[in-house]
Design an enzyme around this catalytic site. Structure first.
Site, mmCIF file in Angstrom:
data_model
loop_
_atom_site.group_PDB
_atom_site.id
_atom_site.type_symbol
_atom_site.label_atom_id
_atom_site.label_comp_id
_atom_site.label_asym_id
_atom_site.label_seq_id
_atom_site.Cartn_x
_atom_site.Cartn_y
_atom_site.Cartn_z
ATOM 1 N N THR A 317 0.831 -1.220 0.000
ATOM 2 C CA THR A 317 0.000 0.000 0.000
ATOM 3 C C THR A 317 0.862 1.267 0.000
ATOM 4 O O THR A 317 2.076 1.204 0.121
ATOM 5 C CB THR A 317 -0.946 0.018 1.220
ATOM 6 O OG1 THR A 317 -0.173 -0.263 2.395
ATOM 7 C CG2 THR A 317 -2.032 -1.024 1.085
ATOM 8 N N ASP A 318 0.173 2.423 -0.140
ATOM 9 C CA ASP A 318 0.872 3.722 -0.198
ATOM 10 C C ASP A 318 0.779 4.448 1.139
ATOM 11 O O ASP A 318 0.705 5.664 1.197
ATOM 12 C CB ASP A 318 0.238 4.628 -1.275
ATOM 13 C CG ASP A 318 0.014 3.885 -2.579
ATOM 14 O OD1 ASP A 318 0.964 3.260 -3.034
ATOM 15 O OD2 ASP A 318 -1.109 3.918 -3.114
ATOM 16 N N SER A 343 0.994 8.793 4.927
ATOM 17 C CA SER A 343 0.400 8.695 3.592
ATOM 18 C C SER A 343 1.501 9.041 2.603
ATOM 19 O O SER A 343 2.077 10.123 2.668
ATOM 20 C CB SER A 343 -0.749 9.684 3.456
ATOM 21 O OG SER A 343 -1.145 9.752 2.101
ATOM 22 N N ARG A 344 1.802 8.097 1.711
ATOM 23 C CA ARG A 344 2.959 8.332 0.839
ATOM 24 C C ARG A 344 2.656 9.245 -0.339
ATOM 25 O O ARG A 344 3.547 9.592 -1.094
ATOM 26 C CB ARG A 344 3.556 6.996 0.373
ATOM 27 C CG ARG A 344 4.139 6.230 1.540
ATOM 28 C CD ARG A 344 4.968 5.024 1.157
ATOM 29 N NE ARG A 344 5.262 4.264 2.377
ATOM 30 C CZ ARG A 344 4.672 3.149 2.725
ATOM 31 N NH1 ARG A 344 3.741 2.626 1.961
ATOM 32 N NH2 ARG A 344 4.984 2.542 3.845
ATOM 33 N N THR A 345 1.376 9.613 -0.514
ATOM 34 C CA THR A 345 1.116 10.635 -1.545
ATOM 35 C C THR A 345 1.323 12.016 -0.936
ATOM 36 O O THR A 345 1.497 12.994 -1.634
ATOM 37 C CB THR A 345 -0.332 10.569 -2.092
ATOM 38 O OG1 THR A 345 -1.200 10.770 -1.000
ATOM 39 C CG2 THR A 345 -0.626 9.260 -2.762
#
Length: 510
Positions: A317-318, A343-345
């Site tokens: 997951t991101d 949250s990688r965004t």
């Protein structure tokens, strides 16, 4: 060895069927029993003359020597508008509120149950935020449309609550939702159904139920849910929730143990990572299509987010939202551990104004958490530290949300600015102050312009705007005898008494 027309059952291990016979087996092939086409099977593993299949044989009507035949039905899923607002089974038929068969229409979309992740050339960058209604997530752990964000934590720490809050927040938008319930009790399903109905979020939602009594349905449900999501994403954005993938992984473990497959760490088969990555990587933002946002849920034991399945899914997951049993028992709701959540965004999906506000709030909050231990000690703080502790407590208040809440851009902006300005410090009833400012922005042209200036993040004099809102609060407090202590450096044009009386009536102070 002569080719067999139909393989024959040689052994039955609960829901695993062993068949023998030289047959051209293919991966994940679908079969039915020759004597009863309602008994469905899916190929798990095979050699040239022997295979293991997973069956929906709950009523034990199969016997040794029975033949199985290749299924004539394509392994595809159709999505019908009739399924929205209902609980359906893996075959697409409605099971709640009342049983009803759903037949495909010529306009319905189809997707295969199993498919490998999309071609990289069809994937777009995520550029739009998915609002969850949970302030801590929307500010500090923003989720983009098309992202895969894991919700992980111990049992009874509010993971499903977060997922349902996301669905409720999509009710105002055109985003469709799919909730895949894997091995849940029927009472949990009906509670989720009623909650969504109560908040008018059911009309946009399909609930897929894979009961705990059927390993076959639990194995297939996530893939079938994702196929539905792919159908919907041809025209509309979709959020899909898997609750929970730990139960899905347990089925894989049982299958491996029943079929004598070699098992590795935590008795999981070697293809466990592939099974979940193949599922979750079908989510994303696509060229010529809309987005699929995947929110898998995982249950941990004693907060162990390093177990095999947890670390597998964290790496697929991101980002992850981690819920904490300790915070939950302290009454912090939602019980999100902000230090472990990520949250990688990041801020790339937020608009510029919110990014700015989030950076400011995040910085204050981290510093506050570091100074919190000092606050336990009984000694005088310098002015800077006491202001920091006050701001931190206010952020904690802003992040506290009981029940289900809708995202309000204005509330987040207003509250964040008031915290950084510290003008609520001498006010005991912060809720009343917020309600007053909300009413002021709605009914006063100057206040509306001032707030729009903050929202548009143009260059403005922060001190003047701070004093404008502080002076407005001071006037209201004096008029309504609320006794708020507010410091103002400048005075502005006074509101007339009729206007203040009108707002006091709106807020119930007159």
């Amino acid at each position: 060895m002569a080719r067999t027309t139909n393989p024959k059952i040689s052994a039955i291990f609960d829901y695993i069927i062993e068949v023998e016979g030289n047959f051209p087996y293919e991966q994940r092939q679908m079969f039915t029993a020759k004597k009863n086409s309602d008994i469905k099977m899916i190929l798990i593993s095979a050699t040239q003359d022997k295979a293991y299949l997973l069956s929906n044989n709950e009523n034990k009507s199969l016997a040794i020597g029975d033949e199985i035949v290749k299924s004539k039905v394509k392994s595809e899923v159709f999505t019908s508008p009739l399924q929205f607002g209902n609980v359906i089974d893996i075959n697409g038929n409605i099971i709640l509120p009342s049983k009803e068969e759903v037949k495909p229409d010529k306009n319905d979309s189809y997707s295969p149950i199993f498919r490998l992740a999309h071609n990289l050339m069809t994937v777009k960058t995520l550029n739009e935020q998915l609002y969850t209604g949970i302030t801590a997530i929307d500010l500090l752990i923003p989720i983009g449309k098309g992202q895969r964000e894991l919700i992980i934590g111990d049992r009874q720490t509010g993971k499903t609550h977060i997922a349902l809050n996301v669905i409720i927040n999509q009710a105002k938008t055109a985003t469709k939702c799919i909730y895949v319930a894997i091995g849940q009790k029927r009472e949990s399903i009906s509670r989720i159904y009623n909650t969504l109905k109560e908040h008018d979020a059911l009309k946009n939602t399909i609930i897929i139920d894979a009961p705990a009594t059927s390993a076959y349905e639990q194995y297939l449900a996530p893939y079938i849910g994702m196929a539905h999501a792919e159908n919907i994403s041809e025209k509309e954005d979709v959020v899909i929730i898997f609750d929970d993938l730990k139960k899905h992984a347990n089925i894989f473990r049982e299958i491996a143990l029943l079929t004598d497959k070699p098992v590795g760490k935590e008795a999981m088969p070697g293809d466990m990572f592939f099974a979940h990555s193949q599922l979750l990587e079908r989510a994303g933002s696509f060229v010529n299509k809309k987005t699929i946002t995947a929110l898998p849920i995982l249950q941990t034991v004693d907060g162990d987010i390093t177990s095999l399945i947890s670390s597998n899914i964290i790496s697929i997951t991101d980002g992850q939202i981690v819920t904490s049993a300790d915070l939950f028992s302290q009454g912090v709701l939602p019980a999100i551990n902000i230090n472990l959540s990520v949250s990688r965004t990041g801020s790339s999906v937020q608009n510029r104004t919110i990014t700015k506000v989030a950076a400011e709030i995040g910085k204050i909050y981290k510093e506050y958490k570091r100074h919190l231990k000092l606050a336990m000690l009984d000694y005088e703080f310098n002015k800077e530290t006491s202001i920091l502790l006050y701001k931190g407590k206010m952020i904690d208040k802003m992040f506290m949300q009981r029940g289900f809440s809708l995202y309000s851009y204005n509330f987040v902006m207003l509250m964040s600015k008031l915290i950084s300005w510290t003008i609520l410090r001498g006010i005991k009833d912060e809720q009343k102050a917020l309600m007053f400012l909300n009413a002021l922005i709605d009914t006063n042209k100057e206040a509306k312009t001032a707030f729009e200036t903050i929202k548009s993040s143009e260059n403005y004099d922060d001190n003047i705007l701070k004093n404008y809102f502080a002076y407005a609060l001071k006037q209201y407090s004096d008029y309504s005898n609320l006794g708020w202590e507010i410091e103002c450096d400048h005075e502005f044009i006074n509101f007339d008494n009729d206007y203040l009386n009108k707002i006091a009536k709106m807020l119930g102070d007159k």
